[in-house]
Design a protein around this motif. Sequence first.
Motif, short mmCIF file in Angstrom:
data_model
loop_
_atom_site.label_atom_id
_atom_site.label_comp_id
_atom_site.label_asym_id
_atom_site.label_seq_id
_atom_site.Cartn_x
_atom_site.Cartn_y
_atom_site.Cartn_z
N THR A 127 5.86 -1.10 -6.85
CA THR A 127 5.81 -1.00 -8.30
C THR A 127 5.18 -2.23 -8.92
O THR A 127 5.04 -3.27 -8.27
CB THR A 127 7.23 -0.82 -8.86
N ALA A 128 4.80 -2.10 -10.18
CA ALA A 128 4.26 -3.24 -10.93
C ALA A 128 5.37 -4.13 -11.47
O ALA A 128 5.10 -5.25 -11.93
CB ALA A 128 3.38 -2.73 -12.07
N ARG A 129 6.61 -3.66 -11.44
CA ARG A 129 7.72 -4.47 -11.94
C ARG A 129 7.99 -5.64 -11.00
O ARG A 129 8.03 -5.46 -9.78
CB ARG A 129 8.98 -3.61 -12.07
N ASP A 130 8.22 -6.82 -11.56
CA ASP A 130 8.46 -7.99 -10.70
C ASP A 130 9.67 -8.79 -11.13
O ASP A 130 9.80 -9.97 -10.79
CB ASP A 130 7.21 -8.88 -10.67
N ASP A 131 10.59 -8.17 -11.89
CA ASP A 131 11.80 -8.85 -12.32
C ASP A 131 12.75 -9.03 -11.13
O ASP A 131 13.09 -8.07 -10.43
CB ASP A 131 12.49 -8.03 -13.42
N GLU A 132 13.19 -10.26 -10.92
CA GLU A 132 14.02 -10.56 -9.74
C GLU A 132 15.34 -9.81 -9.76
O GLU A 132 15.81 -9.32 -8.73
CB GLU A 132 14.28 -12.07 -9.65
N ASP A 141 7.12 4.75 -5.58
CA ASP A 141 6.78 4.13 -6.85
C ASP A 141 7.95 4.32 -7.82
O ASP A 141 8.64 5.35 -7.78
CB ASP A 141 5.51 4.77 -7.42
N ILE A 148 14.71 -6.35 -8.60
CA ILE A 148 14.46 -6.32 -7.16
C ILE A 148 15.77 -6.35 -6.39
O ILE A 148 16.00 -5.55 -5.47
CB ILE A 148 13.56 -7.50 -6.74
N THR A 203 5.17 -5.61 -4.80
CA THR A 203 4.69 -5.63 -6.17
C THR A 203 3.20 -5.33 -6.19
O THR A 203 2.42 -5.93 -5.45
CB THR A 203 4.96 -7.00 -6.82
N LYS A 204 2.80 -4.38 -7.05
CA LYS A 204 1.39 -4.02 -7.18
C LYS A 204 0.65 -5.14 -7.91
O LYS A 204 1.22 -5.79 -8.80
CB LYS A 204 1.25 -2.72 -7.97
N TYR A 247 10.42 -4.26 -0.70
CA TYR A 247 9.90 -4.20 -2.06
C TYR A 247 8.51 -4.81 -2.08
O TYR A 247 8.30 -5.89 -1.55
CB TYR A 247 10.84 -5.00 -2.96
#
Length: 244
Positions: A79-84, A52, A87, A100-101, A98
């Motif tokens: 993680t909850a982050r989803d910024d490309e 995490d 990533i 995404t939660k 990777y």
Amino acid sequence: MASVLVVEDDQFVRSALIRQLTDASHTVRSVGTALEALREVAHFRFDVVVLDLGLPDLDGSEALKMLRGITDVPVIVATARDDETEIVRLLNAGADDYLTKPFSVEHLSARMAAVLRRARAGGGEAAPSPVIRVGGLTVDPLRRQAELDGIQLDLTRREFDLLAFLAGRPGVVVPRRELLAEVWQQSYGDDQTIDVHLSWLRRKLGETAARPRYLHTLRGVGVKLEPPADAAGPVHAPGAEPPR
């Protein structure tokens, strides 16, 4: 099935992952901080780490960097982050995958299986070497086992790779740059990475930097492994016939 380290500070999420991965027949250990994760990978062998990013003591991206300094175990960032951009940065920093939660355990298991296939395929490219004996030290690259005076050593994957590489060149001073290239598969890196692994190896070989027996560091030059003066056994490098 896989041996998994779950690094997650949210107790609810962590408990759910432990339960679901265990139900899927995986062996699971878990921690809630980056420092605990580093201690775990230093003392136990894992097939994969689920990491995490939102950890309380250290950002997960920094934790990933530190993990990569001591082990090449596959790491799946969760993680909850989803910024490309983020990533891509994490994948370039050493993450193997990777997620995404929120995600399902089936999805995680599929990603784990994929990274493990890649890891095993990469590890199977080189032909196995014969058993290496240096003094009381025995290294078997085929079985990935090492013994000191008949007692098996509990080594991490990277510790074994470093020991086997040095043992295959007994008495030869190996430059640090060559160790990074051959053991870590890196063209450049921090010397501290090598120093940390040498320190752990020395501890497991029952020696210290101040009083070395097998591992000798030549400041500014490199590292060599050779039998201690009090070793009873001879050196059998790869390809050499032991005395009859």
